[in-house]
Design a protein around this motif. Structure first.
Motif, mmCIF file in Angstrom:
data_model
loop_
_atom_site.group_PDB
_atom_site.id
_atom_site.type_symbol
_atom_site.label_atom_id
_atom_site.label_comp_id
_atom_site.label_asym_id
_atom_site.label_seq_id
_atom_site.Cartn_x
_atom_site.Cartn_y
_atom_site.Cartn_z
ATOM 1 N N UNK A 123 0.799 -1.234 0.000
ATOM 2 C CA UNK A 123 0.000 0.000 0.000
ATOM 3 C C UNK A 123 0.827 1.277 0.000
ATOM 4 N N UNK A 124 1.940 1.292 0.735
ATOM 5 C CA UNK A 124 2.748 2.512 0.785
ATOM 6 C C UNK A 124 3.395 2.807 -0.565
ATOM 7 N N UNK A 125 3.818 1.762 -1.283
ATOM 8 C CA UNK A 125 4.431 1.958 -2.595
ATOM 9 C C UNK A 125 3.399 2.406 -3.624
ATOM 10 N N UNK A 162 -26.523 9.056 -0.166
ATOM 11 C CA UNK A 162 -25.142 9.147 0.286
ATOM 12 C C UNK A 162 -24.359 8.070 -0.456
ATOM 13 N N UNK A 163 -23.309 8.484 -1.175
ATOM 14 C CA UNK A 163 -22.580 7.579 -2.067
ATOM 15 C C UNK A 163 -21.103 7.617 -1.740
ATOM 16 N N UNK A 164 -20.497 6.446 -1.657
ATOM 17 C CA UNK A 164 -19.054 6.322 -1.466
ATOM 18 C C UNK A 164 -18.389 6.064 -2.806
ATOM 19 N N UNK A 165 -17.478 6.959 -3.177
ATOM 20 C CA UNK A 165 -16.656 6.768 -4.377
ATOM 21 C C UNK A 165 -15.256 6.413 -3.902
ATOM 22 N N UNK A 166 -14.970 5.129 -3.848
ATOM 23 C CA UNK A 166 -13.699 4.632 -3.327
ATOM 24 C C UNK A 166 -12.665 4.582 -4.452
ATOM 25 N N UNK A 167 -11.409 4.854 -4.097
ATOM 26 C CA UNK A 167 -10.351 5.015 -5.100
ATOM 27 C C UNK A 167 -10.727 6.158 -6.043
ATOM 28 N N UNK A 168 -11.201 7.243 -5.448
ATOM 29 C CA UNK A 168 -11.748 8.366 -6.216
ATOM 30 C C UNK A 168 -10.692 9.110 -7.006
ATOM 31 N N UNK A 169 -9.415 8.968 -6.621
ATOM 32 C CA UNK A 169 -8.359 9.653 -7.348
ATOM 33 C C UNK A 169 -8.531 11.160 -7.305
ATOM 34 N N UNK A 170 -8.563 11.784 -8.466
ATOM 35 C CA UNK A 170 -8.700 13.242 -8.546
ATOM 36 C C UNK A 170 -10.156 13.687 -8.486
ATOM 37 N N UNK A 176 -17.223 15.422 -0.086
ATOM 38 C CA UNK A 176 -16.251 15.460 1.010
ATOM 39 C C UNK A 176 -15.121 14.500 0.672
ATOM 40 N N UNK A 177 -13.946 14.760 1.222
ATOM 41 C CA UNK A 177 -12.746 14.001 0.879
ATOM 42 C C UNK A 177 -12.206 13.297 2.122
ATOM 43 N N UNK A 178 -11.926 11.994 1.977
ATOM 44 C CA UNK A 178 -11.485 11.188 3.114
ATOM 45 C C UNK A 178 -10.341 10.283 2.665
ATOM 46 N N UNK A 179 -9.235 10.289 3.404
ATOM 47 C CA UNK A 179 -8.170 9.330 3.148
ATOM 48 C C UNK A 179 -8.582 7.994 3.766
ATOM 49 N N UNK A 180 -8.545 6.936 2.976
ATOM 50 C CA UNK A 180 -9.109 5.667 3.442
ATOM 51 C C UNK A 180 -8.389 4.480 2.834
ATOM 52 N N UNK A 181 -8.275 3.431 3.637
ATOM 53 C CA UNK A 181 -7.758 2.130 3.222
ATOM 54 C C UNK A 181 -8.954 1.268 2.828
ATOM 55 N N UNK A 182 -8.960 0.747 1.614
ATOM 56 C CA UNK A 182 -10.099 -0.016 1.114
ATOM 57 C C UNK A 182 -10.385 -1.264 1.932
ATOM 58 N N UNK A 230 -16.355 1.976 -7.263
ATOM 59 C CA UNK A 230 -14.896 1.975 -7.297
ATOM 60 C C UNK A 230 -14.465 1.799 -8.749
ATOM 61 N N UNK A 231 -13.696 2.749 -9.260
ATOM 62 C CA UNK A 231 -13.256 2.696 -10.649
ATOM 63 C C UNK A 231 -11.745 2.546 -10.728
ATOM 64 N N UNK A 232 -11.295 1.473 -11.344
ATOM 65 C CA UNK A 232 -9.875 1.215 -11.622
ATOM 66 C C UNK A 232 -9.034 1.175 -10.350
ATOM 67 N N UNK A 233 -9.646 0.855 -9.230
ATOM 68 C CA UNK A 233 -8.912 0.857 -7.972
ATOM 69 C C UNK A 233 -8.802 -0.503 -7.308
ATOM 70 N N UNK A 234 -9.784 -1.365 -7.530
ATOM 71 C CA UNK A 234 -9.779 -2.666 -6.861
ATOM 72 C C UNK A 234 -8.537 -3.459 -7.238
ATOM 73 N N UNK A 235 -8.094 -3.294 -8.457
ATOM 74 C CA UNK A 235 -6.915 -3.989 -8.974
ATOM 75 C C UNK A 235 -5.642 -3.615 -8.208
ATOM 76 N N UNK A 236 -5.641 -2.452 -7.574
ATOM 77 C CA UNK A 236 -4.456 -1.975 -6.865
ATOM 78 C C UNK A 236 -4.468 -2.290 -5.372
ATOM 79 N N UNK A 237 -5.502 -2.973 -4.919
ATOM 80 C CA UNK A 237 -5.637 -3.310 -3.501
ATOM 81 C C UNK A 237 -4.958 -4.651 -3.234
#
Length: 237
Positions: free
Chosen positions: A12-14, A56-64, A102-108, A123-130
């Motif tokens: 995750x850190x890398x 109320x919607x969660x957009x995870x791995x929201x990027x920019x 709203x913006x939240x730093x989060x671990x999937x 989640x768009x294009x983010x699950x692959x990076x978990x």
């Protein structure tokens, strides 16, 4: 700053550091490399989520937060969550003026939200990076209210063999070179290619979603299967 390159261990850190470094040019580079299809895929994802005012919607791995802004246009309250501080900073710079994001730093794999908080999660294009994607799918289920919706947009496996060969050649040989010409961390796009090649096909991911507890699981291909939209629903009981 030395370019940072993640690998398929998905530390995750890398991975977070790599995305921090490409944040400023991320959307521009993606538009170039997908020949503008990224906007079409984002629109398709928003339609699949079907956001409504007051939800109320969660957009995870929201990027920019481009996807978050698209969802927020409906009037829904959107939480743009990502594990990359650099990406979130770029998202705030571009879309922080929107009152319903709203913006939240989060671990999937350990989301900082309570049970049953969201009407829809995406989640768009983010699950692959978990590092633990199955755990992320379970966490998404936990924070979704009963009857709530899941939409995963992820790179996938084109079913046509000839097109798949052309696509993989483009990812391996062309994409990193274009990224370097665009002034982006080309090593990050080497990782992107590797992560796409290593990622399971549509049917396998659909199976993971079912295993996590989602029902009404289905998927459809976009742009010949370069990406696939996966949907699910949290059981009512």
């Amino acid at each position: 700053m030395e370019p940072n390159r993640a690998d398929l261990d998905r530390d995750p850190s890398h991975v977070s550091s790599m995305f921090d470094q490409v944040a400023a040019g991320y959307d521009r580079t993606n538009t170039v490399m997908t020949f503008g299809n990224d906007a079409l895929w984002r629109a398709a994802t928003t339609r699949a989520v079907a956001p409504r005012r007051g939800e109320r919607i969660l957009d995870l791995a929201a990027g920019t937060a481009s996807s978050s802004a698209s969802l927020a246009a409906s009037g829904a309250q959107v939480v743009a969550a990502d594990f990359s501080p650099g990406m979130l900073a770029e998202g705030r710079r571009r879309h922080g003026h929107l009152p319903n994001i709203s913006f939240v730093e989060a671990d999937a794999t350990a989301l900082p939200f309570g049970d049953d908080e969201f009407d829809a999660v995406t989640m768009s294009y983010g699950l692959r990076n978990v590092q633990q994607p199955k755990k992320a799918l379970t966490e998404l289920l936990r924070v979704t209210r009963p009857g709530g919706r899941l939409v995963i947009n992820e790179f996938s496996t084109p079913p046509n063999r000839l097109f798949r060969r052309v696509y993989r050649f483009y990812n391996a040989q062309v994409l990193p070179r274009v990224a370097r010409l665009a002034g982006t961390n080309g090593d990050a796009y080497d990782y992107l290619n590797e992560s796409i090649r290593d990622w399971p096909d549509q049917r396998t991911l659909a199976g993971w979603i079912r295993e996590a507890g989602w029902t009404e699981v289905a998927h459809r291909n976009l742009t010949f299967g370069i990406v696939a939209l996966h949907r699910g629903r949290k059981p009512l009981s």
